[in-house]
Design a protein around this motif. Structure first.
Motif, mmCIF file in Angstrom:
data_model
loop_
_atom_site.group_PDB
_atom_site.id
_atom_site.type_symbol
_atom_site.label_atom_id
_atom_site.label_comp_id
_atom_site.label_asym_id
_atom_site.label_seq_id
_atom_site.Cartn_x
_atom_site.Cartn_y
_atom_site.Cartn_z
ATOM 1 N N TYR A 79 119.823 72.832 94.107
ATOM 2 C CA TYR A 79 118.668 73.701 94.346
ATOM 3 C C TYR A 79 117.582 72.846 94.967
ATOM 4 C CZ TYR A 79 115.056 77.216 93.619
ATOM 5 O OH TYR A 79 114.054 78.131 93.811
ATOM 6 N N GLU A 80 117.353 73.035 96.271
ATOM 7 C CA GLU A 80 116.422 72.170 96.989
ATOM 8 C C GLU A 80 114.974 72.494 96.637
ATOM 9 O OE1 GLU A 80 115.551 70.400 101.462
ATOM 10 O OE2 GLU A 80 117.168 71.837 101.140
ATOM 11 N N LEU A 81 114.181 71.439 96.526
ATOM 12 C CA LEU A 81 112.745 71.555 96.278
ATOM 13 C C LEU A 81 112.016 70.949 97.470
ATOM 14 C CD1 LEU A 81 112.762 70.436 92.544
ATOM 15 C CD2 LEU A 81 112.613 72.771 93.411
ATOM 16 N N SER A 82 111.056 71.661 98.020
ATOM 17 C CA SER A 82 110.434 71.250 99.280
ATOM 18 C C SER A 82 108.932 71.027 99.117
ATOM 19 C CB SER A 82 110.672 72.318 100.358
ATOM 20 O OG SER A 82 112.051 72.547 100.542
ATOM 21 N N ARG A 94 115.328 64.844 101.776
ATOM 22 C CA ARG A 94 115.545 66.107 101.075
ATOM 23 C C ARG A 94 115.899 65.795 99.626
ATOM 24 N NH1 ARG A 94 116.246 69.308 105.846
ATOM 25 N NH2 ARG A 94 116.156 71.170 104.560
ATOM 26 N N GLY A 96 116.399 67.722 95.347
ATOM 27 C CA GLY A 96 116.317 68.869 94.466
ATOM 28 C C GLY A 96 117.142 68.667 93.215
ATOM 29 N N VAL A 106 118.481 64.758 89.443
ATOM 30 C CA VAL A 106 117.673 65.040 90.629
ATOM 31 C C VAL A 106 118.267 64.208 91.756
ATOM 32 C CG1 VAL A 106 115.409 64.828 91.718
ATOM 33 C CG2 VAL A 106 115.587 65.618 89.347
ATOM 34 N N LEU A 138 109.287 64.491 93.115
ATOM 35 C CA LEU A 138 110.585 64.690 92.477
ATOM 36 C C LEU A 138 110.886 63.594 91.450
ATOM 37 C CD1 LEU A 138 112.771 65.917 95.483
ATOM 38 C CD2 LEU A 138 111.475 67.230 93.815
#
Length: 319
Positions: A79-82, A94, A96, A106, A138
């Protein structure tokens, strides 16, 4: 095609031509077998005797598996976090939430892209300050939820343009280093290609550093070093030799913990086998570190980096 690979490519081309013509000809089939044996010998001779600069060239190969290849193969879920919550998102790096071999982690990595469009969008893996601020966000998230950090390093270096300096590149990288030094979770870093300058260092302050066989880790690119020291960028092979930047060099210096093997010829020859080797290492290290006491982990990390560069004085020697 790299210069030192040309003899291999010539043999491959000749074999392809003969296969098209061979049919049922026993004579041509015998010639193909002879050339295949010569090809195998040439590959082994060339790729088991690579110079440091030739390994740098392989680390930069455009077909070398990138972050997305590893992400898709290693992560059962991602699940990518931007975004950095300050300026914007940076496609050069990148990360997530992910599950790797049953471990919630992570996952973060430099992304060089796979084609012209994605490489330009990701600035060829050279992150801007917002990219490193995203990385730092992150890191802190992993610490908050007790999730190990898995970092895949592949960058020529942080973007060195004026805009990056105006937006605080050095500050963003130094903040990442401070965060890694104090985050109370396992930090696992693997150099999968290029490990250039502060852009790589921001993701290498770890409890475990693995390096693919043909990766490198250096404060500066060999060409830039040669330009500064020798005033001649063409002396990059000489600079690479002197700088001790290969996985073997860094393992001997105690900076890298493990050399992860690659297929003969480089990771691009068999991406699946390369990813499999990285997965094996990650599974082992994640299992070893999953129950580590946070305070013991921080103390061990501190001692690890304090000890880099120390040496033992021979008995009876004088300064």
């Amino acid at each position: 095609m790299l210069d030192f690979e040309k003899p291999i490519r010539e043999l491959e081309r000749r074999i392809e031509e003969l296969r098209e013509l061979a049919g049922d000809s026993a004579e041509l089939q015998a010639e193909i077998a002879r050339l295949e044996e010569a090809l195998h010998g040439a590959r082994r001779r060339i790729f088991t005797n690579l110079t440091p600069y030739q390994r740098v060239q392989i680390a930069r190969h455009p077909e070398r598996p990138n972050f997305q290849v590893y992400r898709d193969a290693l992560a059962d879920d991602f699940y990518e976090l931007s975004g950095d919550r300050l300026y914007g998102d940076d496609a050069a790096v990148r990360g997530g939430l992910a599950q790797v071999s049953g471990h919630d982690v992570v996952l973060i990595g430099h992304d060089k892209g796979a084609d012209v469009k994605s490489r330009v969008a990701g600035n060829f893996g050279m992150a801007h300050p917002e990219g490193y601020r995203k990385v730092g966000r992150l890191y802190r998230l992993a610490g908050k939820f007790g999730l190990p950090l898995v970092l895949l390093v592949d960058t020529p270096g942080a973007f060195a343009g004026r805009q990056a300096e105006e937006r605080g590149q050095a500050w963003a990288i130094s903040e990442d280093l401070m965060t890694l030094a104090s985050v109370p979770v396992p930090v696992i870093s693997v150099v999968i290609g290029e490990g250039g300058s502060g852009g790589a260092l921001a993701m290498c302050l770890a409890d475990y550093v693995g390096m693919l066989e043909n990766s490198y880790l250096s404060v500066i690119a060999p060409e830039s070093c040669a330009s500064i020291i020798f005033r001649d960028a063409s002396r990059a092979p000489e600079a690479a030799e002197a700088m001790k930047i290969t996985a073997k060099d860094l393992k001997e210096a105690g900076i890298a913990d493990e050399i992860v093997p690659e297929p003969l010829g480089g990771a691009h020859r068999d991406p699946q086998a390369t990813v499999g080797a990285v997965r094996t290492s990650l599974e082992r290290v994640l299992t070893e570190l999953k129950d580590a006491d946070p305070q013991a982990l921080l103390a061990s990390r501190y001692e690890r980096y304090r000890s880099i560069g120390t040496y033992a004085e021979a008995p009876g020697s004088a300064l």
